[in-house]
Design an enzyme around this catalytic site. Structure first.
Site, PDB file in Angstrom:
ATOM      1  N   LYS A 193     -12.730   0.433  16.153  1.00 15.27           N
ATOM      2  CA  LYS A 193     -11.446  -0.281  16.323  1.00 15.27           C
ATOM      3  C   LYS A 193     -10.935  -0.168  17.755  1.00 15.27           C
ATOM      4  O   LYS A 193     -10.368  -1.112  18.300  1.00 15.27           O
ATOM      5  CB  LYS A 193     -10.382   0.278  15.364  1.00 15.27           C
ATOM      6  CG  LYS A 193     -10.581  -0.177  13.941  1.00 15.27           C
ATOM      7  CD  LYS A 193      -9.581   0.472  13.016  1.00 15.27           C
ATOM      8  CE  LYS A 193     -10.186   0.591  11.634  1.00 15.27           C
ATOM      9  NZ  LYS A 193      -9.335   1.300  10.697  1.00 15.27           N
TER      10      LYS A 193
ATOM     11  N   ASN B  21       0.855  -1.197   0.000  1.00 11.99           N
ATOM     12  CA  ASN B  21       0.000   0.000   0.000  1.00 11.99           C
ATOM     13  C   ASN B  21       0.888   1.243   0.000  1.00 11.99           C
ATOM     14  O   ASN B  21       2.109   1.143  -0.059  1.00 11.99           O
ATOM     15  CB  ASN B  21      -0.937  -0.030   1.206  1.00 11.99           C
ATOM     16  CG  ASN B  21      -0.167  -0.133   2.502  1.00 11.99           C
ATOM     17  OD1 ASN B  21       0.639   0.725   2.826  1.00 11.99           O
ATOM     18  ND2 ASN B  21      -0.398  -1.217   3.235  1.00 11.99           N
TER      19      ASN B  21
ATOM     20  N   LYS C 179     -10.535  -3.821  19.184  1.00 15.20           N
ATOM     21  CA  LYS C 179      -9.166  -4.308  19.384  1.00 15.20           C
ATOM     22  C   LYS C 179      -8.683  -4.086  20.819  1.00 15.20           C
ATOM     23  O   LYS C 179      -7.533  -4.364  21.131  1.00 15.20           O
ATOM     24  CB  LYS C 179      -8.214  -3.603  18.402  1.00 15.20           C
ATOM     25  CG  LYS C 179      -8.559  -3.816  16.928  1.00 15.20           C
ATOM     26  CD  LYS C 179      -7.403  -3.413  16.015  1.00 15.20           C
ATOM     27  CE  LYS C 179      -7.853  -3.393  14.560  1.00 15.20           C
ATOM     28  NZ  LYS C 179      -6.742  -3.408  13.610  1.00 15.20           N
TER      29      LYS C 179
ATOM     30  N   ASP D 134      -3.723  -9.872  12.949  1.00 13.31           N
ATOM     31  CA  ASP D 134      -3.826  -8.466  13.366  1.00 13.31           C
ATOM     32  C   ASP D 134      -2.845  -8.266  14.517  1.00 13.31           C
ATOM     33  O   ASP D 134      -3.098  -8.663  15.655  1.00 13.31           O
ATOM     34  CB  ASP D 134      -5.267  -8.135  13.781  1.00 13.31           C
ATOM     35  CG  ASP D 134      -5.444  -6.640  13.944  1.00 13.31           C
ATOM     36  OD1 ASP D 134      -4.564  -5.996  14.557  1.00 13.31           O
ATOM     37  OD2 ASP D 134      -6.452  -6.108  13.448  1.00 13.31           O
TER      38      ASP D 134
END
Ligand code: C5P
Length: 404
Positions: free
Chosen positions: A337, A210, A341, A306
């Site tokens: 998130k 990316n 998370k 992750d």
């Protein structure tokens, strides 16, 4: 050793105050700084370069167009190397050249080439100082965002009395110390940062990745170091020079990043995940270069671990800070998130817009935590990193008070 690890580029121009630059250099060295000296030709008429060489431990730079010098450390390398550029003494001539963007010697060229903070300590006869041309140049320089350390008033080398004597070396050094040294709020703490994009290979020559440049993560690593932390930087492939004096681990794929993080996680106090980890990797990496025979080609992708969520979920998890780069619904996604998370903080930024974000030198952040939020306005990533580290330090200390 307050200026320890700072790289100071000291330019000495041709005034009688050049002799004071020797004392200034000595004070910088005493503070632990690494100093390189550049001199204009006329400065060498006042002080022998050898004196600066002996005190700095580096050869002095004079020439702009010297092939030998450019081979070793040319003006662009010098400009990139510096954390701060100090011109002391700065003569009326050098002030004028810099104000107008002339670049006919090494000092004025470096002025245009550096991206670090610049300090001028002017020194000249008081009549020259008050001249309209000099005053106009000073005003013009101020629009470049540079810093002045004002000359003092008193008896001048020419025997006259007035403003124009270079500030004392002690004053200049103290000014740098107070401007450049962040509070040591993370002293003795271990901070781990992931940065840059991961690369997920498709075959020996191609990969998925990316647009992340790694700039924000690297800026955070420097800011955390300046706040006194021991920093481990786990980085994907970037084009940025790795910060000195940190524990640097180079990785390529998300799985390698995951493994590097977990093998360094013991005693980690604060974890900051800035890396743009590629979410899915090709299930199969071809052994040989894939040929373009087929009209269509299909790859099966598999979800990557992750890293951030795994760190936050582990036993004795460090204070965990995530990033959230979004093209829309910034706040909702960031808050989701934060909760999902189980993070202590999340820093959200827009991407895919004209300003800020991936590949840019500037950014703006919306920071969220369980009972609060803060906006950090658009600024250079280095400045933003210092502000974010200050905020993380505050929240980390609060969390420690709450949980013992
Ligand atoms: O879920 P999302 O990728 O949007 O979350 C971004 C945050 O999670 C960033 O802090 C990033 O470093 C981290 N992350 C990670 N491992 C992944 C994906 C994201 O650590 N596989």
């Amino acid at each position: 050793m307050v200026l320890f690890q700072r790289k100071i580029l000291l330019a000495v121009t041709g005034g009688i105050a050049a002799y004071k630059a020797l004392e200034l250099l000595r004070l910088f060295k005493k503070q632990g700084a690494d100093v390189r000296v550049v001199m204009t030709k006329s400065a060498t008429a006042f002080v022998q370069p050898l004196a600066f060489q002996a005190l700095s431990g580096h050869a002095v730079h004079f020439e702009l167009l010297d092939t030998e010098a450019e081979n070793a450390m040319g003006h662009i390398e010098l400009a990139r190397w510096a954390d701060v550029f100090v011109i002391a003494p700065a003569t009326a001539n050098t002030l004028a050249k810099c104000a107008h963007g002339l670049a006919d010697d090494l000092v004025s060229t470096l002025y245009l080439a550096v991206t670090c903070p610049v300090y001028f300590a002017p020194a000249m006869n008081h009549v020259m100082w008050h001249h309209g041309a000099t005053q106009a140049n000073l005003k013009r320089l101020q629009t470049h965002g540079i810093n002045f350390i004002a000359p003092e008033s008193g008896e001048q080398a020419c025997g006259e009395i007035g403003v124009g004597r270079m500030a004392e070396p002690e004053t200049i050094c103290q000014r740098l110390i107070s401007d450049l040294t962040a509070p040591q709020g993370l002293a003795n703490l271990n901070v781990m940062i992931t940065a840059g994009a991961t690369r997920e290979p498709l075959d020996p020559v191609r990969y998925l990745t990316n647009r992340s440049s790694g700039k924000m993560g690297y800026a955070l690593a420097s800011a955390a170091q300046q706040a006194g932390a021991n920093v481990t930087l786990i980085s994907g492939v970037t084009h940025i020079q790795s910060p000195k004096h940190c524990h640097f681990v180079q990785v390529e794929t998300a799985e390698q990043m995951h493994a590097a993080v977990f093998s360094n996680l013991e005693n980690c106090d604060i974890f900051i995940g800035t890396a743009a980890v590629v979410d899915y990797r090709p299930v199969i990496c071809a052994d040989e270069k894939i040929k373009k025979n087929a009209e269509h080609i299909t790859f099966t992708l598999q979800k990557n671990p992750d890293i951030l969520a795994d760190v936050a979920a582990c036993e004795n998890a460090p204070f965990t800070v995530g990033f959230s780069a979004e093209t829309h619904n910034l706040e909702n996604y960031a808050l989701e998130k934060l909760a999902k998370k189980k993070l202590n903080m999340i820093a959200a930024n827009w991407v895919g817009r004209d300003e800020g974000g991936f590949e840019r030198d500037e950014n703006a952040l919306e920071i969220f935590w369980q009972h609060g939020r803060k906006t950090l306005a658009m600024a250079k990533k280095s400045e933003l990193a210092a502000q974010l580290i200050a905020l993380i330090t505050e929240r980390f200390n609060d969390a420690k008070k709450m949980h013992g």
